[in-house]
Motif scaffolding. Structure first.
Motif, PDB file in Angstrom:
ATOM      1  N   VAL A 140       0.843  -1.202   0.000  1.00 42.33           N
ATOM      2  CA  VAL A 140       0.000   0.000   0.000  1.00 42.33           C
ATOM      3  C   VAL A 140       0.878   1.252   0.000  1.00 42.33           C
ATOM      4  CG1 VAL A 140      -1.684   1.321   1.344  1.00 42.33           C
ATOM      5  CG2 VAL A 140      -1.933  -1.161   1.157  1.00 42.33           C
ATOM      6  N   ARG A 143       2.713   1.978  -3.285  1.00 42.84           N
ATOM      7  CA  ARG A 143       1.834   2.505  -4.327  1.00 42.84           C
ATOM      8  C   ARG A 143       1.374   3.931  -4.009  1.00 42.84           C
ATOM      9  NH1 ARG A 143      -1.556  -3.136  -5.336  1.00 42.84           N
ATOM     10  NH2 ARG A 143      -0.006  -4.069  -6.703  1.00 42.84           N
ATOM     11  N   LEU A 144       1.044   4.159  -2.742  1.00 41.32           N
ATOM     12  CA  LEU A 144       0.586   5.508  -2.371  1.00 41.32           C
ATOM     13  C   LEU A 144       1.608   6.563  -2.753  1.00 41.32           C
ATOM     14  CD1 LEU A 144      -0.926   5.223   1.255  1.00 41.32           C
ATOM     15  CD2 LEU A 144      -2.105   5.937  -0.837  1.00 41.32           C
ATOM     16  N   ILE A 187      -8.264  -4.839  -0.762  1.00 41.53           N
ATOM     17  CA  ILE A 187      -8.463  -3.853  -1.841  1.00 41.53           C
ATOM     18  C   ILE A 187      -7.183  -3.684  -2.668  1.00 41.53           C
ATOM     19  CG2 ILE A 187      -8.902  -1.407  -2.345  1.00 41.53           C
ATOM     20  CD1 ILE A 187     -11.447  -2.596  -1.459  1.00 41.53           C
ATOM     21  N   CYS A 188      -6.095  -3.374  -1.997  1.00 39.72           N
ATOM     22  CA  CYS A 188      -4.845  -3.093  -2.714  1.00 39.72           C
ATOM     23  C   CYS A 188      -4.064  -4.402  -2.871  1.00 39.72           C
ATOM     24  CB  CYS A 188      -4.037  -2.040  -1.947  1.00 39.72           C
ATOM     25  SG  CYS A 188      -2.683  -1.358  -2.918  1.00 39.72           S
ATOM     26  N   PRO A 193      -5.396  -4.487  -7.968  1.00 38.89           N
ATOM     27  CA  PRO A 193      -5.912  -3.583  -6.934  1.00 38.89           C
ATOM     28  C   PRO A 193      -7.255  -2.989  -7.366  1.00 38.89           C
ATOM     29  CG  PRO A 193      -4.056  -2.596  -8.111  1.00 38.89           C
ATOM     30  CD  PRO A 193      -4.140  -4.015  -8.562  1.00 38.89           C
ATOM     31  N   ASN A 194      -8.166  -2.938  -6.412  1.00 35.55           N
ATOM     32  CA  ASN A 194      -9.514  -2.449  -6.699  1.00 35.55           C
ATOM     33  C   ASN A 194      -9.587  -0.953  -6.384  1.00 35.55           C
ATOM     34  OD1 ASN A 194     -12.207  -2.099  -6.995  1.00 35.55           O
ATOM     35  ND2 ASN A 194     -12.836  -3.562  -5.421  1.00 35.55           N
ATOM     36  N   CYS A 195      -8.916  -0.160  -7.207  1.00 35.76           N
ATOM     37  CA  CYS A 195      -8.749   1.269  -6.898  1.00 35.76           C
ATOM     38  C   CYS A 195     -10.078   2.012  -6.860  1.00 35.76           C
ATOM     39  CB  CYS A 195      -7.808   1.914  -7.912  1.00 35.76           C
ATOM     40  SG  CYS A 195      -6.225   1.078  -7.974  1.00 35.76           S
ATOM     41  N   CYS A 198     -11.235   2.010  -3.450  1.00 34.67           N
ATOM     42  CA  CYS A 198     -10.209   2.319  -2.441  1.00 34.67           C
ATOM     43  C   CYS A 198     -10.458   3.700  -1.832  1.00 34.67           C
ATOM     44  CB  CYS A 198      -8.830   2.292  -3.093  1.00 34.67           C
ATOM     45  SG  CYS A 198      -7.535   2.714  -1.933  1.00 34.67           S
ATOM     46  N   LEU A 200      -8.390   5.584  -0.593  1.00 35.24           N
ATOM     47  CA  LEU A 200      -7.234   6.467  -0.794  1.00 35.24           C
ATOM     48  C   LEU A 200      -6.975   6.758  -2.276  1.00 35.24           C
ATOM     49  CD1 LEU A 200      -4.805   4.887   1.849  1.00 35.24           C
ATOM     50  CD2 LEU A 200      -6.429   6.754   2.138  1.00 35.24           C
ATOM     51  N   GLN A 201      -7.942   6.474  -3.117  1.00 36.64           N
ATOM     52  CA  GLN A 201      -7.693   6.586  -4.564  1.00 36.64           C
ATOM     53  C   GLN A 201      -7.231   7.985  -4.982  1.00 36.64           C
ATOM     54  OE1 GLN A 201     -11.561   6.755  -6.934  1.00 36.64           O
ATOM     55  NE2 GLN A 201     -12.157   5.478  -5.187  1.00 36.64           N
ATOM     56  N   CYS A 204      -3.462   8.505  -3.908  1.00 41.01           N
ATOM     57  CA  CYS A 204      -2.497   7.487  -4.310  1.00 41.01           C
ATOM     58  C   CYS A 204      -1.805   7.872  -5.618  1.00 41.01           C
ATOM     59  CB  CYS A 204      -3.224   6.156  -4.466  1.00 41.01           C
ATOM     60  SG  CYS A 204      -2.172   4.867  -5.121  1.00 41.01           S
ATOM     61  N   ASN A 207      -2.008   5.276  -8.469  1.00 34.05           N
ATOM     62  CA  ASN A 207      -3.328   5.278  -9.111  1.00 34.05           C
ATOM     63  C   ASN A 207      -3.449   6.474 -10.045  1.00 34.05           C
ATOM     64  OD1 ASN A 207      -6.082   4.607  -9.587  1.00 34.05           O
ATOM     65  ND2 ASN A 207      -6.675   6.173  -8.098  1.00 34.05           N
ATOM     66  N   GLN A 212      -0.115   1.316 -10.822  1.00 32.31           N
ATOM     67  CA  GLN A 212      -0.325   0.485  -9.626  1.00 32.31           C
ATOM     68  C   GLN A 212       0.496  -0.800  -9.651  1.00 32.31           C
ATOM     69  OE1 GLN A 212      -2.572   1.871 -11.605  1.00 32.31           O
ATOM     70  NE2 GLN A 212      -4.545   2.148 -10.616  1.00 32.31           N
TER      71      GLN A 212
HETATM   72  S1  SF4 Z   1      -5.680   3.514  -5.131  1.00 34.41           S
HETATM   73 FE1  SF4 Z   1      -5.288   1.468  -5.843  1.00 34.41          FE
HETATM   74  S2  SF4 Z   1      -3.079   1.276  -5.831  1.00 34.41           S
HETATM   75 FE2  SF4 Z   1      -3.585   3.057  -4.607  1.00 34.41          FE
HETATM   76  S3  SF4 Z   1      -3.676   2.312  -2.505  1.00 34.41           S
HETATM   77 FE3  SF4 Z   1      -5.734   2.226  -3.358  1.00 34.41          FE
HETATM   78  S4  SF4 Z   1      -5.980   0.171  -4.202  1.00 34.41           S
HETATM   79 FE4  SF4 Z   1      -3.790   0.537  -3.864  1.00 34.41          FE
END
Ligand code: SF4
Length: 348
Positions: A140, A143-144, A187-188, A193-195, A198, A200-201, A204, A207, A212
């Motif tokens: 996570v 990717r963030l 999720i991630c 990953p199910n952005c 999410c 935090l989309q 991130c 994303n 990702q």
């Molecule tokens: S947006 Fe996607 S890649 Fe970014 S933390 Fe959320 S699930 Fe992970």
């Protein structure tokens, strides 16, 4: 709203019901963490329940026999974890009067407890402001922030430890840590990953850049070594020869069938001559190839051939072997590979 707050709100609504989330008992949390390392929740859950039912306190775990623990662990793999768990329980009992230290700095002193487990216990049990960093959290965070340090390098571990600590919600460290792990688990996920769902989309970087699956970065893995095992299931009047594996190799202290290893696979004719030369068998005895299996471990690929040999008299094998009733062999702690073999032979 801060990303930490968004994460927490998402967690409140979406967390899975897991038994170790309803407790602050450091023993129970430690047990769950040891069992879940390198193991999926679905696979680890029944083991956690079995262990907690049989050993509800650190005293009972510490005073159990190692064979009993290995037997209960059977099927979970990475048996060194079970042995280390037993060792740590003994230290808690003998050196700490059966009480886990109540801080990260105290926990990390304990042999067998690494930074991850110390952080997990300190935060989940005592709400200490220390970030937990497991495989899910690494993914996570990488990717963030599109963090390019390899997560399996020592510099990467330092960078991610700092990053996780900076990102920690200081007001709710326990829930924040649980939420990060949960986000990575459901999720991630590593490949898809199910952005869209999410929380935090919009925070991130991966994303926003559509990158990702380029994260996390990993250094190349070490080479996997091939090993070739010839197993001998030697049976005499309903008894089988087994021995306890010594230190210094895989499956230490588990029980095994006598086996010989070469750096390539050999035929049954080859092994017949070999065993004849060792005085294990006589001229007319037969080796029957019963089962072949490729078994994958972290750094090894094992090619195993299993031969059945039925004899009238017990040979001396030189393995410190013991002879056990065939019907009782599964009472001993054995590897998953051997378990497959016995299952295939209908030995239950
Ligand atoms: S947006 Fe996607 S890649 Fe970014 S933390 Fe959320 S699930 Fe992970």
């Amino acid at each position: 709203m801060t990303p930490q707050k968004k994460l927490l709100n998402w967690y409140v609504l979406n967390q899975r019901e897991l038994p170790w989330r309803n407790t602050r008992d450091p023993y129970v949390i430690w047990l769950s963490e040891v069992i879940l390392q390198q193991t999926r929740v679905q696979q680890g859950l029944p083991y956690f329940e079995k262990f907690l039912a049989k050993f509800p306190t650190v005293f009972l775990l510490a005073t159990a026999k190692e064979d009993e623990i290995l037997k209960l662990w059977q099927g979970l793999g990475y048996y060194s974890r079970a042995r280390n768990m037993h060792h740590t329980a003994k230290i808690v009992l003998n050196d700490y009067n059966g009480v886990f230290p109540n801080s990260y700095n105290g926990l990390i002193q304990l042999k067998g407890i690494g930074p991850y487990t110390a952080a997990a216990i300190a935060s989940f049990s005592f709400n200490e402001q220390v970030a937990v960093l497991d495989g899910n959290v690494f993914r996570v965070l990488s990717r963030l922030f599109c963090q390019n340090e390899p997560i399996n390098s020592s510099s990467g571990k330092r960078v991610f430890t700092e990053l996780a600590q900076t990102f920690l919600n200081m007001k709710e460290p326990a829930h924040h840590n649980q939420a990060m792990m949960e986000l990575g688990a459901i999720i991630c996920t590593p490949t898809k990953p199910n952005c869209i769902e999410c929380p935090l989309q919009n925070n991130c970087l991966a994303n926003l850049l559509g990158q990702q699956t380029n994260y996390p970065i990993k250094e190349k893995k070490s080479v996997v070594k091939n090993r070739y095992f010839a197993y001998f299931h030697i049976e005499v009047n309903g008894y089988i020869a087994i021995y306890q594996r010594p230190a210094g190799d895989i499956w230490q202290n588990l029980f095994d069938l006598p086996l010989l290893e070469l750096d390539e696979s050999k035929t049954s004719a080859f092994w017949k001559l070999e065993l004849f030369n060792k005085n294990w068998i006589s001229k007319n005895d037969q080796l029957v190839l019963k089962f072949q299996r490729k078994h994958i471990l972290t750094h090894r690929r094992i090619y195993a051939d299993f031969y059945l040999i039925t004899l009238k008299k017990r040979p001396i094998l030189g393995f410190k072997e013991i002879w056990v009733k065939k019907s009782e062999v599964l009472q001993y702690g054995i590897s998953r590979l051997l378990d497959h073999y016995f299952l295939q032979q209908h030995i239950k």
